[in-house]
Design an enzyme around this catalytic site. Structure first.
Site, PDB file in Angstrom:
ATOM      1  N   GLU A   1     -12.781  -2.839  10.908  1.00 34.46           N
ATOM      2  CA  GLU A   1     -13.622  -3.015   8.950  1.00 34.46           C
ATOM      3  C   GLU A   1     -14.674  -3.212   9.203  1.00 34.46           C
ATOM      4  O   GLU A   1     -15.385  -3.622  10.448  1.00 34.46           O
ATOM      5  CB  GLU A   1     -12.916  -4.795   8.150  1.00 34.46           C
ATOM      6  CG  GLU A   1     -11.487  -4.665   7.769  1.00 34.46           C
ATOM      7  CD  GLU A   1     -11.250  -6.031   7.578  1.00 34.46           C
ATOM      8  OE1 GLU A   1     -11.305  -5.950   5.825  1.00 34.46           O
ATOM      9  OE2 GLU A   1     -10.601  -6.703   7.916  1.00 34.46           O
TER      10      GLU A   1
ATOM     11  N   LYS B   1       0.575  -0.860   0.209  1.00 36.97           N
ATOM     12  CA  LYS B   1      -0.303  -0.437   0.757  1.00 36.97           C
ATOM     13  C   LYS B   1       1.137   1.028   0.221  1.00 36.97           C
ATOM     14  O   LYS B   1       1.869   1.362   0.680  1.00 36.97           O
ATOM     15  CB  LYS B   1      -0.979   0.017   1.149  1.00 36.97           C
ATOM     16  CG  LYS B   1      -1.811  -1.559   0.864  1.00 36.97           C
ATOM     17  CD  LYS B   1      -3.180  -0.672   2.565  1.00 36.97           C
ATOM     18  CE  LYS B   1      -3.876  -1.880   3.127  1.00 36.97           C
ATOM     19  NZ  LYS B   1      -5.311  -1.951   1.615  1.00 36.97           N
TER      20      LYS B   1
ATOM     21  N   LYS C   1     -14.587   1.312   8.151  1.00 38.93           N
ATOM     22  CA  LYS C   1     -13.582   0.440   7.638  1.00 38.93           C
ATOM     23  C   LYS C   1     -12.307   2.096   7.523  1.00 38.93           C
ATOM     24  O   LYS C   1     -12.509   2.835   7.603  1.00 38.93           O
ATOM     25  CB  LYS C   1     -13.632   0.736   6.243  1.00 38.93           C
ATOM     26  CG  LYS C   1     -11.802  -0.206   6.023  1.00 38.93           C
ATOM     27  CD  LYS C   1     -11.989  -0.718   3.954  1.00 38.93           C
ATOM     28  CE  LYS C   1     -11.026  -1.407   3.397  1.00 38.93           C
ATOM     29  NZ  LYS C   1     -10.099  -2.162   4.447  1.00 38.93           N
TER      30      LYS C   1
ATOM     31  N   HIS D   1      -0.668  -8.247   9.021  1.00 42.91           N
ATOM     32  CA  HIS D   1      -0.667  -6.931   8.557  1.00 42.91           C
ATOM     33  C   HIS D   1       0.164  -6.122   9.892  1.00 42.91           C
ATOM     34  O   HIS D   1       0.312  -5.114   9.367  1.00 42.91           O
ATOM     35  CB  HIS D   1      -1.753  -6.205   8.547  1.00 42.91           C
ATOM     36  CG  HIS D   1      -2.701  -7.333   7.162  1.00 42.91           C
ATOM     37  ND1 HIS D   1      -1.638  -7.565   6.013  1.00 42.91           N
ATOM     38  CD2 HIS D   1      -4.344  -7.551   6.986  1.00 42.91           C
ATOM     39  CE1 HIS D   1      -1.993  -9.207   5.247  1.00 42.91           C
ATOM     40  NE2 HIS D   1      -3.310  -8.566   5.431  1.00 42.91           N
TER      41      HIS D   1
ATOM     42  N   ASP E   1      -5.517 -14.031  11.700  1.00 40.14           N
ATOM     43  CA  ASP E   1      -5.627 -12.704  10.698  1.00 40.14           C
ATOM     44  C   ASP E   1      -5.676 -11.967   9.643  1.00 40.14           C
ATOM     45  O   ASP E   1      -4.613 -11.355   8.878  1.00 40.14           O
ATOM     46  CB  ASP E   1      -7.145 -13.055   9.939  1.00 40.14           C
ATOM     47  CG  ASP E   1      -7.904 -12.701   9.337  1.00 40.14           C
ATOM     48  OD1 ASP E   1      -7.092 -13.026   7.801  1.00 40.14           O
ATOM     49  OD2 ASP E   1      -8.352 -11.382   8.963  1.00 40.14           O
TER      50      ASP E   1
HETATM   51  C1  BG6 Z   1      -6.404  -9.790   4.145  1.00 42.56           C
HETATM   52  C2  BG6 Z   1      -7.450 -10.920   5.516  1.00 42.56           C
HETATM   53  O1  BG6 Z   1      -5.260 -10.544   4.794  1.00 42.56           O
HETATM   54  O2  BG6 Z   1      -6.631  -8.642   4.676  1.00 42.56           O
HETATM   55  C3  BG6 Z   1      -8.788 -10.241   5.608  1.00 42.56           C
HETATM   56  O3  BG6 Z   1      -7.513 -11.743   5.444  1.00 42.56           O
HETATM   57  C4  BG6 Z   1      -9.177  -8.605   5.748  1.00 42.56           C
HETATM   58  O4  BG6 Z   1      -9.689 -10.602   6.305  1.00 42.56           O
HETATM   59  C5  BG6 Z   1      -7.985  -8.229   4.413  1.00 42.56           C
HETATM   60  O5  BG6 Z   1     -10.045  -8.730   5.627  1.00 42.56           O
HETATM   61  C6  BG6 Z   1      -7.812  -6.806   4.529  1.00 42.56           C
HETATM   62  O6  BG6 Z   1      -7.158  -6.118   3.507  1.00 42.56           O
HETATM   63  P1  BG6 Z   1      -7.630  -4.852   2.903  1.00 42.56           P
HETATM   64  O7  BG6 Z   1      -6.542  -4.391   2.095  1.00 42.56           O
HETATM   65  O8  BG6 Z   1      -9.533  -4.379   2.824  1.00 42.56           O
HETATM   66  O9  BG6 Z   1      -7.315  -3.810   4.064  1.00 42.56           O
END
Ligand code: BG6
Length: 495
Positions: free
Chosen positions: A230, A196, A359, A254, A249
């Site tokens: 989210e 990103k 989000k 992340h 997850d």
């Molecule tokens: C993924 C997860 O790695 O990232 C998901 O498995 C999550 O559960 C997603 O929704 C979120 O990605 P982004 O780019 O929409 O923030």
């Protein structure tokens, strides 16, 4: 040659009929193609179980491109030229016949003369297939491509999707298998957050701006919050989530990546290993917690039915493929400490949740206040602690909060924001994370991918938090469409 120009290659996607391929990978490849970054001699070979023709596969993917491409398919000629580079091979992932098929595709004379024998494998299957695929690639000699005469020798590389293991032990096993077959520099462990634009900007913002860089430490910062909220729920992934939970997850991957970029020291050079060395040092500095301290430093939650944008939504336990008495967390807040010279005693709060009010992925640094508040002597009790927020998504930007005098005869201090917005300053949408990461893997730049020690250090910290649900308190319930359990404000020690 532009260093970002990609060499010709065959991209072999295991899990070719999956959602990730259709929604993310192929639209990203098409966007790279449309902007001239995807080498026109390259090929894409999808591998999956069901039998279908190249044409059927192309039609499936064409539909995904029309829906998900950033650039769009107005240039019909270019769109069809791209589709003609796509091929399909049916087969089981643990069946050697599948790999004979892949090998003959790669070694076909017309393919080799176009791709110079270069191959990039993408593991986009269920994680349980990762090891069987890696072993088969090794057994078939596909990790070391056949040399062909003079010139640069061909390369073979592998991209591994997340989740990379489900705890420390399985991550070590996966790394061992991978490194038996490939060398570390051939391996690209993907975490799409690193692709990103705004995540990449964390380092630029810190290291290109002395004013902010000099505030980036325990002397000035009182706490750091990293939040990934989210509003989505399970979206049909209830079965997967029951196994994973939000720690696996989102947090191990992340949030830990974003935290490491926020906390790391400046690297000695702006290149892959120097940056990854500094991220690993952050992970090594995390203050270990005893068994008793673990539950005091985590708040677990699970969403109950509620409303998102006024529309009723089910609770987690009512989602398809979720046990009606499930104790899996859909929300966590963790308090961690980076125990080093720069950050000792500054709490870092990592917060991730599904079915939250909106989000929002943000990093906020809260700054210390003056020990002596002079305005109190003038009977003004207003306080506006300074804070800096990096908005990773949506409404990408950066804002700095400060206090100013409200225009009035009395003394009042109001909050105000200096705000930078990407959208206002730049036209057009930035490349999708997968575009950037696929392009980097094709040119062999691993700066934005996780190294083996990075992944293992992250798991070694997270694994003790993953004890079986029966061995820890039930997650607290929160209403879908809110900002998490009521106990959150107290947990965050908000003033
Ligand atoms: C993924 C997860 O790695 O990232 C998901 O498995 C999550 O559960 C997603 O929704 C979120 O990605 P982004 O780019 O929409 O923030």
């Amino acid at each position: 040659m532009d260093p970002k120009e990609t060499p010709p290659l065959t991209l072999v996607i295991f899990g070719g009929s999956g959602d990730l391929t259709r929604r993310k990978l192929v639209p990203a490849l098409y966007d790279l193609w449309a902007e001239g970054w995807f080498n026109t001699h390259s090929r894409i070979l999808g591998v999956a179980r069901r039998s279908k023709t190249h044409q059927e596969f192309r039609e499936e993917l064409a539909d995904g491109i029309r829906t998900f491409s950033r650039i769009g398919t107005r240039d019909e000629g270019s769109f069809h030229a791209f589709l003609s580079r796509i091929f399909y091979q049916a087969g089981d992932f643990d069946d050697p016949k599948t790999y004979y098929g892949i090998r003959s595709f790669l070694n076909d004379d017309s393919v080799r003369s176009d791709t110079r024998g270069n191959a990039l494998y993408y593991l986009a299957t269920q994680p349980s297939y990762f090891i069987p695929i890696i072993r088969q690639l090794g057994a078939m000699g596909l990790s070391t491509p056949r040399e062909q005469g003079e010139g640069t020798p061909p390369f073979s590389r592998v991209i591994v999707e997340k989740p990379f293991g489900r705890d420390l032990e399985s991550a070590i096993l996966l790394n061992t298998d991978l490194l038996n077959v490939f060398r570390e520099e051939q391996v690209f462990r993907i975490d799409h957050y690193l692709g990103k634009e705004t995540v990449q900007n964390i380092l630029v913002f810190r290291l290109a701006n002395p004013v902010f860089g000099s505030l980036w430490n325990r002397t000035h910062v009182s706490r750091v919050e990293i939040r990934v909220s989210e509003s989505l729920g399970m979206e049909g992934r209830g079965g997967y989530f029951e196994e994973a939970g939000i720690l696996r997850d989102m947090v191990q991957s992340h949030l830990f990546q974003v935290m490491a970029l926020t906390a790391m020291e400046p690297p000695v050079a702006f290149e892959a290993d120097s940056i990854r060395d500094e991220k690993v040092k952050v992970l090594r500095s995390l203050k270990p917690l005893s068994k008793d301290e673990i539950e005091a430093n985590i708040l677990r939650g699970q969403y109950a039915p509620g409303k998102i944008d006024g529309i009723p939504v089910a609770g987690y336990r009512e989602e398809p493929k979720v046990a009606p008495d499930s104790r899996v967390e859909t929300f966590v807040a963790m308090r961690i400490e980076v125990q080093n010279w720069r950050w000792a005693e500054v709490p870092f709060y990592l917060i991730a949740g599904k079915r939250m009010s909106r989000k929002a992925t943000e990093i906020t640094l809260h700054f210390r206040e003056y020990p002596f508040a002079i305005f109190r002597l003038a009977h003004c009790e207003d306080r506006v602690p300074n804070s800096l927020t990096i908005r990773i998504q949506p409404n990408e930007g950066i804002s700095f909060r400060f206090g100013l005098k409200r225009p009035s005869a009395q003394l009042h201090i109001d909050p105000a924001d200096m705000d930078f917005s990407y959208e206002k300053s730049y036209q057009g949408s930035p490349p999708d994370a997968y575009e950037r990461l696929l392009q980097d893997a094709m040119i062999g730049d691993s700066t934005l991918f996780a190294r083996n020690d990075e992944v293992e250090k992250a798991w070694s910290y997270i694994t003790p938090f993953l004890s079986a649900p029966g061995n820890r308190p039930d997650p607290l319930s929160y209403t879908a469409g809110t900002d998490g359990p009521d106990a959150l404000a107290e947990f965050l020690g908000r003033p």
